[in-house]
Design a protein around this motif. Structure first.
Motif, PDB file in Angstrom:
ATOM      1  N   VAL A  87       0.840  -1.203   0.000  1.00 14.29           N
ATOM      2  CA  VAL A  87       0.000   0.000   0.000  1.00 14.29           C
ATOM      3  C   VAL A  87       0.876   1.255   0.000  1.00 14.29           C
ATOM      4  CG1 VAL A  87      -1.754   1.319   1.236  1.00 14.29           C
ATOM      5  CG2 VAL A  87      -1.928  -1.171   1.126  1.00 14.29           C
ATOM      6  N   GLY A  88       1.945   1.251   0.813  1.00 15.15           N
ATOM      7  CA  GLY A  88       2.823   2.416   0.880  1.00 15.15           C
ATOM      8  C   GLY A  88       3.493   2.699  -0.451  1.00 15.15           C
ATOM      9  N   ALA A  89       3.877   1.660  -1.166  1.00 12.11           N
ATOM     10  CA  ALA A  89       4.497   1.854  -2.479  1.00 12.11           C
ATOM     11  C   ALA A  89       3.485   2.463  -3.443  1.00 12.11           C
ATOM     12  CB  ALA A  89       5.033   0.535  -3.027  1.00 12.11           C
ATOM     13  N   ALA A  90       2.238   2.054  -3.301  1.00 10.71           N
ATOM     14  CA  ALA A  90       1.191   2.652  -4.143  1.00 10.71           C
ATOM     15  C   ALA A  90       1.003   4.124  -3.789  1.00 10.71           C
ATOM     16  CB  ALA A  90      -0.119   1.891  -3.969  1.00 10.71           C
ATOM     17  N   ASN A 133      -2.981   6.613   8.056  1.00 16.94           N
ATOM     18  CA  ASN A 133      -2.058   7.683   8.436  1.00 16.94           C
ATOM     19  C   ASN A 133      -1.396   8.362   7.248  1.00 16.94           C
ATOM     20  OD1 ASN A 133      -2.324   7.592  11.243  1.00 16.94           O
ATOM     21  ND2 ASN A 133      -0.862   5.907  11.412  1.00 16.94           N
ATOM     22  N   HIS A 134      -1.351   7.702   6.122  1.00 16.57           N
ATOM     23  CA  HIS A 134      -0.633   8.287   4.987  1.00 16.57           C
ATOM     24  C   HIS A 134      -1.550   8.580   3.799  1.00 16.57           C
ATOM     25  CE1 HIS A 134       2.520   6.620   7.571  1.00 16.57           C
ATOM     26  NE2 HIS A 134       3.226   7.627   7.125  1.00 16.57           N
ATOM     27  N   ALA A 135      -2.124   7.549   3.199  1.00 16.06           N
ATOM     28  CA  ALA A 135      -2.957   7.782   2.000  1.00 16.06           C
ATOM     29  C   ALA A 135      -4.049   8.817   2.276  1.00 16.06           C
ATOM     30  CB  ALA A 135      -3.575   6.467   1.527  1.00 16.06           C
ATOM     31  N   ALA A 136      -4.694   8.674   3.408  1.00 14.30           N
ATOM     32  CA  ALA A 136      -5.849   9.533   3.707  1.00 14.30           C
ATOM     33  C   ALA A 136      -5.441  10.943   4.114  1.00 14.30           C
ATOM     34  CB  ALA A 136      -6.692   8.897   4.813  1.00 14.30           C
ATOM     35  N   LYS A 137      -4.174  11.131   4.499  1.00 15.43           N
ATOM     36  CA  LYS A 137      -3.795  12.402   5.107  1.00 15.43           C
ATOM     37  C   LYS A 137      -2.997  13.346   4.213  1.00 15.43           C
ATOM     38  CE  LYS A 137      -5.316  11.315   9.291  1.00 15.43           C
ATOM     39  NZ  LYS A 137      -5.939  10.013   9.017  1.00 15.43           N
ATOM     40  N   LEU A 138      -2.303  12.799   3.212  1.00 15.36           N
ATOM     41  CA  LEU A 138      -1.254  13.598   2.568  1.00 15.36           C
ATOM     42  C   LEU A 138      -1.789  14.792   1.785  1.00 15.36           C
ATOM     43  CD1 LEU A 138       1.225  10.750   1.705  1.00 15.36           C
ATOM     44  CD2 LEU A 138       1.623  12.701   3.198  1.00 15.36           C
ATOM     45  N   ARG A 139      -2.954  14.671   1.202  1.00 16.16           N
ATOM     46  CA  ARG A 139      -3.483  15.814   0.455  1.00 16.16           C
ATOM     47  C   ARG A 139      -3.819  16.964   1.414  1.00 16.16           C
ATOM     48  NH1 ARG A 139      -8.201  15.905  -4.175  1.00 16.16           N
ATOM     49  NH2 ARG A 139      -8.290  18.168  -4.383  1.00 16.16           N
ATOM     50  N   TYR A 140      -4.479  16.609   2.497  1.00 15.24           N
ATOM     51  CA  TYR A 140      -4.885  17.641   3.464  1.00 15.24           C
ATOM     52  C   TYR A 140      -3.662  18.225   4.165  1.00 15.24           C
ATOM     53  CZ  TYR A 140      -7.683  19.968   7.044  1.00 15.24           C
ATOM     54  OH  TYR A 140      -8.272  20.917   7.853  1.00 15.24           O
ATOM     55  N   VAL A 172     -13.031   7.462   8.186  1.00 12.15           N
ATOM     56  CA  VAL A 172     -11.815   8.276   8.066  1.00 12.15           C
ATOM     57  C   VAL A 172     -11.990   9.364   7.006  1.00 12.15           C
ATOM     58  CG1 VAL A 172      -9.346   8.251   7.533  1.00 12.15           C
ATOM     59  CG2 VAL A 172     -10.388   6.307   8.726  1.00 12.15           C
ATOM     60  N   PRO A 173     -11.935  10.648   7.398  1.00 14.20           N
ATOM     61  CA  PRO A 173     -11.923  11.695   6.370  1.00 14.20           C
ATOM     62  C   PRO A 173     -10.674  11.517   5.518  1.00 14.20           C
ATOM     63  CG  PRO A 173     -12.124  12.647   8.585  1.00 14.20           C
ATOM     64  CD  PRO A 173     -11.793  11.198   8.754  1.00 14.20           C
ATOM     65  N   GLY A 174     -10.853  11.529   4.209  1.00 12.81           N
ATOM     66  CA  GLY A 174      -9.692  11.350   3.344  1.00 12.81           C
ATOM     67  C   GLY A 174      -9.713  10.034   2.586  1.00 12.81           C
ATOM     68  N   ALA A 198       5.457  11.483  10.338  1.00 17.03           N
ATOM     69  CA  ALA A 198       5.564  11.446  11.791  1.00 17.03           C
ATOM     70  C   ALA A 198       5.240  10.092  12.408  1.00 17.03           C
ATOM     71  CB  ALA A 198       4.654  12.509  12.395  1.00 17.03           C
ATOM     72  N   ILE A 199       4.887   9.113  11.576  1.00 14.68           N
ATOM     73  CA  ILE A 199       4.708   7.765  12.118  1.00 14.68           C
ATOM     74  C   ILE A 199       6.029   7.040  11.856  1.00 14.68           C
ATOM     75  CG2 ILE A 199       3.392   5.629  11.994  1.00 14.68           C
ATOM     76  CD1 ILE A 199       1.640   7.944  12.896  1.00 14.68           C
ATOM     77  N   VAL A 200       6.681   6.607  12.908  1.00 20.70           N
ATOM     78  CA  VAL A 200       8.035   6.060  12.755  1.00 20.70           C
ATOM     79  C   VAL A 200       8.038   4.914  11.731  1.00 20.70           C
ATOM     80  CG1 VAL A 200       9.916   4.843  13.914  1.00 20.70           C
ATOM     81  CG2 VAL A 200       8.798   6.794  15.023  1.00 20.70           C
ATOM     82  N   GLY A 201       8.855   5.072  10.702  1.00 23.70           N
ATOM     83  CA  GLY A 201       8.986   4.052   9.663  1.00 23.70           C
ATOM     84  C   GLY A 201       8.006   4.224   8.519  1.00 23.70           C
ATOM     85  N   GLY A 202       7.013   5.067   8.680  1.00 21.64           N
ATOM     86  CA  GLY A 202       5.953   5.196   7.672  1.00 21.64           C
ATOM     87  C   GLY A 202       6.417   5.710   6.328  1.00 21.64           C
ATOM     88  N   GLN A 203       7.544   6.450   6.314  1.00 18.09           N
ATOM     89  CA  GLN A 203       8.003   7.020   5.048  1.00 18.09           C
ATOM     90  C   GLN A 203       8.763   6.010   4.196  1.00 18.09           C
ATOM     91  OE1 GLN A 203       9.327   7.419   7.950  1.00 18.09           O
ATOM     92  NE2 GLN A 203      11.433   8.119   7.961  1.00 18.09           N
ATOM     93  N   LEU A 204       9.177   4.891   4.783  1.00 20.49           N
ATOM     94  CA  LEU A 204       9.976   3.948   3.995  1.00 20.49           C
ATOM     95  C   LEU A 204       9.173   3.273   2.876  1.00 20.49           C
ATOM     96  CD1 LEU A 204      11.585   3.800   7.047  1.00 20.49           C
ATOM     97  CD2 LEU A 204      13.051   2.500   5.533  1.00 20.49           C
ATOM     98  N   PRO A 205       7.944   2.801   3.157  1.00 21.28           N
ATOM     99  CA  PRO A 205       7.151   2.261   2.044  1.00 21.28           C
ATOM    100  C   PRO A 205       6.865   3.308   0.969  1.00 21.28           C
ATOM    101  CG  PRO A 205       6.247   1.510   4.131  1.00 21.28           C
ATOM    102  CD  PRO A 205       7.295   2.543   4.461  1.00 21.28           C
ATOM    103  N   ILE A 206       6.642   4.545   1.385  1.00 23.31           N
ATOM    104  CA  ILE A 206       6.344   5.593   0.400  1.00 23.31           C
ATOM    105  C   ILE A 206       7.580   5.882  -0.445  1.00 23.31           C
ATOM    106  CG2 ILE A 206       5.590   7.983   0.112  1.00 23.31           C
ATOM    107  CD1 ILE A 206       4.015   7.676   2.732  1.00 23.31           C
TER     108      ILE A 206
END
Lengths: 325, 324
Positions: free
Chosen positions: A64-67, A96-103, A140-142, B118-126
């Motif tokens: 998911v993070g790679a996406a 924490n990431h997909a839903a938040k980054l735009r906002y 979840v908003p986002g 700000a989530i520890v490790g969360g930036q590595l997959p991205i």
């Protein structure tokens, strides 16, 4: 009009995306050489090659993070997470990431990715493999959360999703892949956030989504045999949620029943019930009734499991008990 | 002393200025925090400047930088406007995110500065996904992904190293090992001990440990890593041994380490060290250094004034970029 099953409708929608947009690629566990755990992507690897149909290790978070990362960089990734139960291993990236980054970037970034996943029980897969978490994601908003129940909606929602720049959770029900339905040959889309009235009626509104939309419809048809004219609504999208269609219906029928496969405690049906009472309280003849999955971990045994999942009979019994019709 | 890397006089002045900018920026941020103008969590990069300034300038504009929540140093080294960063810390409308992100979430799309996570490790997959996008498009770009020693015990670290290596993705995994994940020493949190770079070798990723207090060492290793990554052979792992002179955040009373340990590391202050080296090598004069010192102080004063005088965000902006 030709009839196809949901599996074929989703495959068609994915093929269109891959054919028409070279930014689109797919990644997930066993979507390639294995042809997909639910066979949605059968033949894709051969047709599109390993760069666009990417088999991944069993590593949900980095999938998911790679996406998310690829979407930030302007690609249009489509992720398959084998079941919604496994999305919990990626929930950091989803919530924490997909839903938040735009906002959080004040609109500097968009995250145009889709996460397809498989929800629901009924296959005797026991407690860890039978859950319905789409309602969680809808809180979840986002995130946008889509829950098609027919081939028409599956294809139409997939097409409309391609024009959306935001992260989408596309929840396919494991027991609906073989569900047949008419799909026109001419192009159409189903807008995100628009419910559909499956059966118009005036006596009671029955609301469902995903597999429970079929249960709601079955209950509506059986009520008709008893002379009760039910209106059946399929939400199709949980977020955005089409409260307008719900409120309009309840104003007409004055009674509402929400059917949901997820647990009742904290379930999305509570959100629906709340929205109805907030906006149409004066039109209600009684409390909004919820028919949910029982609040137990899904048992393996077939008889036990069946007892946890709402059925048309349970909907009918509840309506009779609560409304006397 | 032999110069290990090809570095000219102008670059020396520039690197010194950049490190000092970060130092003074962070000191000013700390003061604004104590004045109540910066709220929330504030993590200062003081002591670690040589890592960001040694590493990030080797990249080209099309490359990506992504980092953790101790992100101001990386943002400044990437050329993000310090006024906009400070305004973001103060939650102002002129901030990098219009006051929506705060200290831990600095973004700048134009500079391919992808956060601030700000989530520890969360930036590595991205980071892995950013690198995947480069591979999908067939370019020779690269991703530089910073993380701390705390992140290496997260599953996302291992998932990302594995996938990036498996798919030969162009990413530099840049570990800033400052010995503490919040208040926990790496000796108590990582079974393999301090030499964390060795864990990358398990994933067939070439890995090097460097002195993170030495700008030139960081610069040389980063340039080398970038060359490797651009060649298409997959990721490279760098472990910079460094130290934060301040606490984990402004809320940290630093009860878990001895003052003597901090003093030992202060002897290695990356800015002082670079300054001494420049003087000894005749690359900079006392006057030139003093001139830069004055200019940086002036700039930071302007930065602080800008942040202080910037407007609060409009309440209506609350709903900007809300789509579902």
């Amino acid at each position: 009009m030709p009839e196809i099953i949901i599996r074929e409708a989703i495959a068609q929608g994915l093929r269109e995306a891959l054919d028409e947009d070279d930014r689109v690629f797919m990644l997930g566990e066993d979507i390639g050489a294995y042809d997909g755990a639910y066979a949605v992507t059968r033949g894709f690897l051969k047709q599109y090659g390993p760069d666009r149909i990417r088999d991944t290790p069993i590593s949900e978070s980095v999938i998911v993070g790679a996406a998310v990362g690829a979407a930030l960089a302007g690609l249009r990734p489509i992720v398959e997470i084998m079941t919604i139960n496994f999305t919990l291993l990626a929930i950091d990236q989803i919530v924490n990431h997909a839903a938040k980054l735009r906002y959080m970037s004040n609109g500097q970034f968009t995250v145009p990715m889709m996460m397809r996943t498989v929800t629901g029980g009924g296959g005797q897969l026991a407690a860890t493999h039978s859950q319905s978490f789409e309602g969680w994601y809808a809180s979840v908003p986002g995130l946008k959360v889509l829950t098609p129940s027919t081939p028409y909606d599956a294809l139409g929602l997939l097409r409309a999703s391609r024009k959306d720049l935001n992260p989408i959770v596309f929840a396919e029900h494991s027991m609906l892949y073989g569900t047949r339905g008419e799909v026109p040959e001419e192009y159409f889309e189903v807008p995100l956030g628009k419910a559909v009235v499956r059966r118009p009626g005036k006596d009671v509104t029955i609301i469902g989504y995903s597999r429970m939309a079929h249960i709601a419809e079955e209950a509506g048809n059986r009520l008709a045999e008893k002379g009760v004219d039910a209106e059946v609504i399929d939400l199709r999208s949980l977020r955005p949620l089409d409260t307008e269609t719900l409120i309009e219906s309840v104003k007409k029928t004055n009674r509402a029943v929400v059917v949901e496969e997820a647990w009742k405690f904290g379930g999305f049906s509570g959100e629906i019930a709340s929205a109805i009472q907030e906006e149409a309280f004066d039109y209600l003849d009684g409390p909004v009734v919820r028919v949910n999955g029982l609040d137990v971990p899904a048992p393996y045994n077939g008889t036990l499991e069946a007892a946890t999942i709402p059925t048309a009979q349970r909907v009918l019994d509840t309506i009779e008990e609560k409304f006397g019709i | 002393m032999e110069l290990a890397v090809d570095i000219d006089k102008n670059q020396v002045a520039d690197y010194y200025r950049q490190m000092l900018m970060i130092r003074r920026f962070e000191e000013a941020a700390g003061r604004l925090y104590l004045q109540g103008l910066v709220r929330g969590f504030l993590h200062l990069y003081i002591g670690e400047e040589a890592v960001a300034v040694g590493a990030i300038p080797v990249l080209d504009v099309q490359d990506y930088v992504i980092t953790h929540y101790r992100d101001h140093g990386h943002a400044l080294a990437r050329g993000v406007d310090p006024k906009a960063v400070m305004a973001e810390l103060c939650g102002k409308a002129t901030g990098t995110s219009g006051g929506k992100g705060g200290s831990m979430h600095i973004f700048d799309v134009d500079r391919h500065f992808m956060g601030g996570h700000a989530i520890v490790g969360g930036q590595l997959p991205i980071a892995t996904g950013l690198a995947l996008s480069i591979k999908q498009r067939g370019g020779d770009g690269a991703v530089m992904c910073f993380f701390g020693d705390g992140a290496v015990n997260e599953g996302e670290f291992h998932e990302s190293l594995n996938l990036a290596s498996l798919w030969k993705l162009p990413v530099i995994f840049f570990l800033e090992n400052n010995l503490y994940g919040m208040g926990s020493h790496v000796d108590k949190t990582h079974a393999a001990g301090r030499d964390i770079y060795a864990s990358a070798e398990y994933y067939k990723i070439p890995a090097v440990q460097i002195d993170g207090m030495d700008l030139l060492a960081v610069h040389e290793a980063s340039a080398e890593a970038l060359k490797k990554v651009r060649s298409g052979d997959g990721p490279v792992f760098l472990e910079a041994m460094t130290y934060r002179f301040r606490g984990h955040s402004m809320a940290d009373p630093v009860a878990y380490r001895e003052t003597s340990e901090v003093e030992e590391w202060r002897v290695n202050d990356p800015i002082e060290r670079f300054k001494s080296f420049s003087l000894a090598e005749g690359l900079m004069s006392e006057d030139e250094l003093a001139q830069i010192d004055r200019e940086v102080i002036e700039t930071i004063e302007e930065v602080v004034e800008f942040a202080k005088n910037s407007p609060e965000p409009e309440l209506d902006s609350l709903w900007d970029n809300v789509y579902a």
